[in-house]
Design an enzyme around this catalytic site. Structure first.
Site, PDB file in Angstrom:
ATOM      1  N   HIS A 126      19.523 -43.219  13.649  1.00 31.99           N
ATOM      2  CA  HIS A 126      20.142 -42.132  12.872  1.00 31.99           C
ATOM      3  C   HIS A 126      20.705 -42.676  11.562  1.00 31.99           C
ATOM      4  CE1 HIS A 126      20.293 -38.947  16.095  1.00 31.99           C
ATOM      5  NE2 HIS A 126      20.061 -40.021  16.843  1.00 31.99           N
ATOM      6  N   ASP A 134      22.945 -41.360   9.681  1.00 34.11           N
ATOM      7  CA  ASP A 134      24.410 -41.241   9.653  1.00 34.11           C
ATOM      8  C   ASP A 134      25.071 -42.056  10.765  1.00 34.11           C
ATOM      9  OD1 ASP A 134      23.094 -39.326  11.287  1.00 34.11           O
ATOM     10  OD2 ASP A 134      24.841 -38.019  11.322  1.00 34.11           O
ATOM     11  N   HIS A 174      15.719 -35.032  21.654  1.00 36.26           N
ATOM     12  CA  HIS A 174      16.716 -35.769  22.449  1.00 36.26           C
ATOM     13  C   HIS A 174      16.802 -35.062  23.804  1.00 36.26           C
ATOM     14  CE1 HIS A 174      18.255 -37.598  18.724  1.00 36.26           C
ATOM     15  NE2 HIS A 174      19.007 -38.390  19.471  1.00 36.26           N
ATOM     16  N   GLY A 223      22.482 -33.773  19.128  1.00 33.71           N
ATOM     17  CA  GLY A 223      23.807 -33.201  19.343  1.00 33.71           C
ATOM     18  C   GLY A 223      24.067 -33.089  20.839  1.00 33.71           C
ATOM     19  N   HIS A 281      13.741 -44.667  16.677  1.00 34.58           N
ATOM     20  CA  HIS A 281      14.910 -43.800  16.905  1.00 34.58           C
ATOM     21  C   HIS A 281      16.152 -44.462  16.317  1.00 34.58           C
ATOM     22  CE1 HIS A 281      16.894 -40.740  19.784  1.00 34.58           C
ATOM     23  NE2 HIS A 281      17.840 -41.203  18.994  1.00 34.58           N
ATOM     24  N   GLU A 309      19.457 -37.517  28.295  1.00 37.68           N
ATOM     25  CA  GLU A 309      20.476 -38.505  27.944  1.00 37.68           C
ATOM     26  C   GLU A 309      21.780 -38.112  28.649  1.00 37.68           C
ATOM     27  OE1 GLU A 309      21.747 -38.269  23.872  1.00 37.68           O
ATOM     28  OE2 GLU A 309      22.608 -40.269  23.855  1.00 37.68           O
ATOM     29  N   ASP A 341      19.344 -46.317  18.049  1.00 34.28           N
ATOM     30  CA  ASP A 341      20.114 -45.067  17.984  1.00 34.28           C
ATOM     31  C   ASP A 341      21.084 -45.119  16.798  1.00 34.28           C
ATOM     32  OD1 ASP A 341      20.381 -42.496  18.857  1.00 34.28           O
ATOM     33  OD2 ASP A 341      21.843 -42.929  20.427  1.00 34.28           O
TER      34      ASP A 341
HETATM   35  O1  LIG Z   1      22.263 -40.275  21.030  1.00 37.00           O
HETATM   36  C1  LIG Z   1      22.471 -39.190  20.479  1.00 37.00           C
HETATM   37  N1  LIG Z   1      22.359 -38.052  21.180  1.00 37.00           N
HETATM   38  C2  LIG Z   1      22.541 -36.828  20.618  1.00 37.00           C
HETATM   39  N2  LIG Z   1      22.884 -36.673  19.345  1.00 37.00           N
HETATM   40  C3  LIG Z   1      23.043 -37.778  18.593  1.00 37.00           C
HETATM   41  C4  LIG Z   1      22.841 -39.056  19.114  1.00 37.00           C
HETATM   42  N3  LIG Z   1      23.078 -39.946  18.136  1.00 37.00           N
HETATM   43  C5  LIG Z   1      23.393 -39.247  17.044  1.00 37.00           C
HETATM   44  N4  LIG Z   1      23.374 -37.935  17.324  1.00 37.00           N
HETATM   45  C6  LIG Z   1      23.689 -36.820  16.415  1.00 37.00           C
HETATM   46  C7  LIG Z   1      24.896 -37.093  15.543  1.00 37.00           C
HETATM   47  C8  LIG Z   1      24.360 -37.071  14.153  1.00 37.00           C
HETATM   48  O2  LIG Z   1      25.269 -36.500  13.236  1.00 37.00           O
HETATM   49  C9  LIG Z   1      23.101 -36.252  14.277  1.00 37.00           C
HETATM   50  C10 LIG Z   1      22.070 -36.425  13.190  1.00 37.00           C
HETATM   51  O3  LIG Z   1      21.739 -37.747  12.965  1.00 37.00           O
HETATM   52  O4  LIG Z   1      22.602 -36.633  15.537  1.00 37.00           O
HETATM   53 ZN   LIG Z   2      19.763 -40.371  18.945  1.00 32.52          ZN
END
Ligand SMILES: O=c1[nH]cnc2c1ncn2[C@H]1C[C@H](O)[C@@H](CO)O1
Ligand SMILES: [Zn+2]
Length: 356
Positions: free
Chosen positions: A16, A18, A198, A171, A14, A201, A290
């Protein structure tokens, strides 16, 4: 200690794309692509800005910081560079297999098609993986507040033989239940494709329940709130509710991200993170980053924090790693080869030398 942990052959499920850019690269790409909204163009100050802005205790505020990383990831060259550097950085942290996710729909502002976005990222991972000795699989994420999940699910299936190994939704969680995207999940199941969600959380058990029992998620992103279904938390033999028992019995992998959870308020501190109890109860826990930039972390640093908080030794770190490898979205034969050929021998060498 951190150096030894870096040497261990690790697995990351996990992370991301970005959320892991180098600050220097953000500054370069902003200049090259004409993005003029960065809070500062000094890489050191930018690093600090991300860490501080992400530390609000709210997932919604945390997500606002992605405006700047997504803002500079709008050309094919930028996407390939970011993916290449991601593979390099993960390999340097001792990761041997990673699944990295991002949302293609967020990278089409300057006219790239979804296919072009995916191909640019796959090229970066392929080149970076080959040059630095790491296998990187991609997960395509759909944003849960948008309505493009079916399109993104189809995209994941289209590129499944090119390096895309699964699908995810991310998101803001509160107000956007996973069942909003049921058609996409049902499509993926019919295609024998893999997906994680997701869940648990920023919202509790209903989100986890829907993700598993309505949507059929193979894994849970975070899933920390499963703790709400475990009674007598401090007792020697805590009582599991039906959902928690199901998650444990079915060996549903939990992609836990300790530092991120503290920043978004999903956990009070690392020492109080539910991972301690969940590991003791033998849930299928995995440890993840993350967003390395927002949390100023790496997988090795997440492990080091857990070692300090819970006094974990090499056996625990190997257990988390084998859990992650078992839970990966690549084929069984490849997973087995990495467990027996790379992970176990790597940890055996470290165990022989030192305590983490
Ligand atoms: O931890 C998270 N929870 C929900 N959404 C998240 C988390 N970390 C990143 N994101 C979102 C923001 C990014 O723009 C998107 C795609 O990677 O996923
Ligand atoms: Zn995430």
């Amino acid at each position: 200690m951190l150096d030894d942990i870096r040497r261990a052959p690790k697995v990351l499920l996990h992370d991301h794309l970005d959320g892991g850019l180098r600050p220097e690269t953000i500054v370069d790409l902003a200049r090259e692509t004409g993005y003029d909204a960065l809070p500062t163009t000094d890489p050191g100050a930018l690093r600090t800005w991300f860490a501080e802005a992400s530390d609000s205790g709210s997932l919604e505020r945390y997500l606002e910081t992605f405006d700047h990383t997504v803002g500079v990831m709008q050309t094919a060259e930028a996407l390939t560079r970011v993916a290449y550097e991601c593979a390099e950085d993960l390999a340097k942290d001792g990761i041997v297999y990673a699944e990295v996710r991002y949302a293609p729909e967020q990278h089409t502002r300057n006219g790239l098609t979804l296919n072009q976005v995916v191909e640019a990222v796959l090229k970066g991972f392929a080149d970076g993986g080959r040059d630095h000795g790491i296998r990187v699989g991609t997960l395509l994420t759909a944003m849960r507040h948008q309505a493009r999940s079916m399109e993104i699910a189809e995209l994941a299936v289209r590129y499944r033989d090119e390096g895309v190994v699964g699908f995810d939704i991310a998101g803001a969680e509160a107000g956007y239940p996973p069942t909003r995207h049921l058609d996409a999940f049902e499509y993926l199941q019919r295609e024998n494709a893999h997906f994680t969600i997701h869940a648990g959380e920023a919202f509790g058990l209903p989100s986890i329940w829907q993700a598993i029992q309505w949507c059929g998620a193979d894994r849970l992103g975070h899933g920390v709130r499963i703790i709400d279904d475990i009674a007598e938390r401090d007792a020697e033999s805590p009582r599991l509710g039906r959902l928690a028992a199901y998650v444990r019995d079915k060996r549903i992998p939990l992609e836990m991200c300790p530092s991120s959870n503290v920043q978004t308020g999903a956990a009070k501190s690392i020492a109080e993170h539910p991972i301690g109890l969940l590991r003791r109860l033998y849930f299928r826990v995995t440890v993840n980053t993350d967003n390395r930039l927002m949390s100023g972390t790496s997988l090795s640093e997440e492990f080091a924090k857990l070692v300090e908080a819970f006094d974990y030794g090499w056996d625990d770190l190997q257990w988390f790693t084998v859990n992650a490898m078992k839970s990966a979205f690549i084929g069984f034969d490849e997973r087995l080869e990495l467990i027996n050929g790379v992970i176990k021998p790597g940890f055996a060498q470290l165990k022989w030398r030192s305590h983490p």
